[in-house]
Design an enzyme around this catalytic site. Structure first.
Site, mmCIF file in Angstrom:
data_model
loop_
_atom_site.group_PDB
_atom_site.id
_atom_site.type_symbol
_atom_site.label_atom_id
_atom_site.label_comp_id
_atom_site.label_asym_id
_atom_site.label_seq_id
_atom_site.Cartn_x
_atom_site.Cartn_y
_atom_site.Cartn_z
ATOM 1 N N HIS A 53 43.841 36.586 30.167
ATOM 2 C CA HIS A 53 42.807 37.108 31.070
ATOM 3 C C HIS A 53 41.535 37.534 30.324
ATOM 4 C CE1 HIS A 53 40.714 39.509 34.036
ATOM 5 N NE2 HIS A 53 40.968 40.625 33.371
ATOM 6 N N HIS A 77 38.359 44.469 27.097
ATOM 7 C CA HIS A 77 37.985 45.266 28.264
ATOM 8 C C HIS A 77 39.156 45.974 28.955
ATOM 9 C CE1 HIS A 77 39.035 41.804 30.901
ATOM 10 N NE2 HIS A 77 39.215 42.739 31.817
ATOM 11 N N GLU A 81 42.261 50.807 29.162
ATOM 12 C CA GLU A 81 42.933 51.258 30.367
ATOM 13 C C GLU A 81 44.443 51.030 30.311
ATOM 14 O OE1 GLU A 81 41.570 49.848 34.167
ATOM 15 O OE2 GLU A 81 42.792 51.416 35.084
ATOM 16 N N ASP A 82 44.852 49.891 29.788
ATOM 17 C CA ASP A 82 46.255 49.501 29.908
ATOM 18 C C ASP A 82 47.120 49.769 28.680
ATOM 19 O OD1 ASP A 82 45.494 48.600 32.331
ATOM 20 O OD2 ASP A 82 45.479 46.469 31.819
ATOM 21 N N ASP A 144 34.955 39.846 34.833
ATOM 22 C CA ASP A 144 36.348 40.264 35.002
ATOM 23 C C ASP A 144 36.791 39.981 36.435
ATOM 24 O OD1 ASP A 144 38.810 41.684 34.643
ATOM 25 O OD2 ASP A 144 37.868 43.498 35.464
ATOM 26 N N ASP A 264 23.116 21.430 60.779
ATOM 27 C CA ASP A 264 21.986 20.529 60.959
ATOM 28 C C ASP A 264 20.886 20.690 59.927
ATOM 29 O OD1 ASP A 264 22.700 18.827 62.820
ATOM 30 O OD2 ASP A 264 21.592 19.720 64.501
HETATM 31 MN MN MN Z 1 40.445 42.755 33.614
#
Ligand code: MN
Length: 710
Positions: A53, A77, A81-82, A144, A264
């Protein structure tokens, strides 16, 4: 280095190889290693290793030729957070710039986009733009989100729908604001697909069915192509623009027209080599098909505020088919696709930059300059005015809700925007947990808390600083109501006093007599009579006599005996029916007298006031008044300070007054006699004692000669 490790980033490295040098590539490689280790065995919903990712996100940015810190931050990135690898670790290893970018993206990711209400969604778009310190943070975040949209199939339908909705409401509009058209388009197409799968399929089918349309498109583009070649215009491409399903759908919704009508319209784009060719191609097109008057727009000479450049025109095609045509250079096209992101593009070929593009560069440079010099990106956005809502501020409630207010709004505007009652009962405000005056102009991102009191009333002064129509009209309404209330109470008081003097009272007057009187005046209730007396439209003494005359018992003799009123007590809080006159500025402790002026209420003067002798020609309108013992409030008063001119004189006078905790409302200068100056100063005091304090303080100044109240 392990051969296995290189594999997933090989495509990224080859893309970067086009515009980065070896040490930069090494840094990217390092960031990759760290991210890979940090994510470890994590996998995505699709089952593939998580590291795919961030690599994909970096690829999206590399395709736009974003700079080194952006690429590194993209790889890292999701690390903060993870995983356990945090801001400090990133900063130590890769420097502050990369760490700040990662942190910015993490913060955006943690923002909750819960509300699906349109207004709130729009506020979120604005907040996102306002919160970040560095525009690259948004660009990385958008990349992202783009990759997440591309891989949405792996998630459950519920999640798909929620994320797609959020993309349509928040991220697609942000991309558009930043001029990133390619992102905008993909967000909308993919978002539409997941939010309204059925509608998506129906429109798609209808477009694919249009075989006749395709023939016509080809005919038009072939004709144009030939004409351009005949004029020696080196065009790069003439394309029928692809129809975007979501924009078709939106058009149907907004204009309430059937699908066939939207379909159209034929869109064409001509891309040429030079600006000169743009205008020549325009001439060719206008020669070939008749232009629709009033639709030509020259965004080359005058670029849109987000930097977009192009020529736009509408034409009547074969058989009157409407054609929308865009003409631009290749550079303009690339910039139109990437928008603001184009700024960070690798600048190796500086010399090849076209003048038109140089102008755009200049614009972007200016933006960045402003961004650097302003403390926050909020200021940046306000200053840059890049078509990004320059006239509004976004304010948080203590519970985290966002309110949009016109710029210049104050806590009072905020209070009324939340609820009318909150405005009416507002007595103080805290901004970011600190007390501020109610007239403070609010700034983006501040949290405002309003403190209330149940019996509080709006202050007429608020009308001097509120900016919203809602606050203004509510304050006016409330004041009017308040005045009515106060006048009614005062009228009753005055009538009672007069009746008492006639040895009567409202209770003693027979009901039907009272009724008859009200009827003659066309009043519905006695309150209307009170009001008219209180406001000075009717005289209490006359009405009292009329009413008393109805009474069965004989009229009292007290009048003839020269009955004497008790003085009316005033507390200073009677509000709108009591006006402290600005000829003599009465303050508690002064002997005072009232004058009932027609339609206005009571004017309060000092007994010594010059105006009072003139008022004595209306004795029936004069009222004797007395200050209540517990009178409370701030009263304006005027003093004349005569002083010898000296450097810093006014400052020392101001300082002396300030030392007594007194507000100065106004200072002016009347006479200047040689070296002598007289200042006229209006201050607010509680009473005469307070004023004496001020005067004592002033007298201690050497240059002050004399202080008087006139
Ligand atoms: Mn991400």
């Amino acid at each position: 280095m392990d051969e296995q490790d290189l594999k997933p980033i090989a495509p990224l490295m080859s893309l970067l190889g086009d515009y980065m040098i070896a040490p930069q590539l090494k840094a990217v490689q390092d960031a990759y290693e760290v991210a890979k280790t940090a994510h470890g065995p994590q996998t995505r919903a699709s089952g593939e290793p998580y590291i795919y990712h961030p690599i994909a996100v970096a690829m999206i940015l590399a395709n736009m030729r974003m700079d080194l810190p952006s690429i590194m931050a993209a790889l890292l990135h999701d690390v903060a957070e993870d995983t356990s690898y945090g801001y400090k670790d990133i900063k130590r290893r890769f420097g502050k710039e990369v760490a700040d970018l990662v942190e910015g993206v993490t913060k955006l990711t943690q923002m909750k986009f819960r509300s699906h209400q349109e207004a709130q969604a729009e506020n979120f778009q604005k907040m996102v733009l306002a919160m970040v310190q560095d525009l690259r943070v948004i660009i990385i975040k958008l990349a992202d989100r783009l990759h997440n949209m591309r891989t949405l199939d792996a998630l459950s339908p519920t999640k798909q729908k929620r994320i797609a909705q959020e993309t349509l409401e928040i991220f697609a509009p942000i991309a558009l604001r930043l001029g990133m058209h390619a992102f905008h388009l993909e967000f909308e197409e993919r978002g539409f697909y997941y939010v309204h799968p059925m509608r998506y399929r129906i429109i798609k089918k209808a477009i694919e069915k249009g075989g006749a349309e395709k023939k016509l498109l080809k005919k038009i583009s072939d004709t144009m192509d030939a004409k351009l070649k005949a004029q020696n215009i080196s065009e790069i491409s003439v394309n029928g623009r692809e129809k975007h399903l979501y924009s078709i759908y939106k058009k149907m919704q907004e204009k309430r027209i059937p699908l066939s009508e939207v379909l159209d319209v034929y869109g064409f784009r001509i891309i040429v080599k030079s600006v000169d060719d743009c205008y020549r191609a325009l001439g060719v097109a206008h020669n070939l098909y008749k232009p629709v008057p009033g639709h030509f727009k020259d965004y080359i000479a005058i670029p849109k505020l987000n930097g977009y450049q192009s020529l736009h025109t509408n034409l009547f095609g074969p058989d009157g088919t409407p054609i929308e045509l865009q003409i631009r250079t290749q550079d303009m096209h690339a910039l139109a696709e990437d928008g603001v992101a184009a700024h960070w593009r690798y600048k190796a070929k500086e010399s090849e930059i076209h003048p038109a593009q140089a102008k755009l560069r200049q614009w972007l440079e200016n933006l960045l300059e402003i961004q650097k010099s302003s403390g926050t990106s909020l200021e940046f956005i306000e200053n840059a005015k890049i078509d990004l809502y320059p006239d509004e501020v976004y304010i948080f409630t203590p519970k985290g809700k966002i309110l949009e207010l016109p710029s210049g709004s104050t806590p009072v505007d905020f209070a009324y925007a939340v609820h009318t009652d909150l405005g009416n009962m507002c007595v103080a405000a805290k901004v970011d947990r600190r007390y501020v005056p109610l007239s403070t102009r609010l700034r983006n991102g501040q949290t405002v808390q309003i403190l209330t009191q149940s019996k509080a009333q709006p202050n007429p002064d608020w009308l001097n600083f509120v900016v919203t129509a809602k606050a203004r009209s509510n304050i006016r309404h409330r004041l009017k109501h308040q005045k009515h209330h106060a006048a009614t109470r005062l009228g009753k008081k005055l009538l009672d006093r007069e009746l008492k003097l006639l040895a009567s009272s409202l209770r003693k007057i027979p009901k039907d007599h009272l009724h008859t009187l009200l009827k003659t005046y066309r009043y519905h209730t006695i309150k209307e009579l009170f009001y008219d007396i209180g406001i000075g439209n009717r005289m209490a003494i006359l009405e009292a006599k009329r009413l008393a005359a109805f009474e069965a018992t004989a009229p009292s003799l007290q009048m003839e005996m020269g009955g004497h009123h008790e003085a009316l007590m005033i507390k200073g809080t009677e509000g709108s029916v009591l006006h402290f006159s600005t000829c003599c500025y009465p303050i508690p402790g002064d002997p005072i007298i009232g004058f009932l002026s027609e339609g206005h209420g009571i004017e309060v003067h000092t007994e010594e006031c010059k105006k009072v002798s003139a008022l004595k020609s209306h004795p029936d309108r004069l009222l004797s008044l007395r200050w209540n013992k517990d009178v409370r409030g701030e009263f304006k008063t005027k003093i004349y300070v005569e002083a010898e001119d000296a450097p810093g004189l006014l400052a020392s006078i101001g300082n002396a007054i300030f030392q007594t905790n007194t507000n100065i409302e106004h200072v002016s200068m009347t006479e200047r006699d040689g070296n002598c100056i007289t200042f006229v100063i209006i201050i607010t005091v509680r009473d005469r004692l307070h004023l004496a304090d001020v005067i004592r303080q002033l007298k201690q100044l050497k240059s002050v000669l004399k202080i008087i109240r006139r």
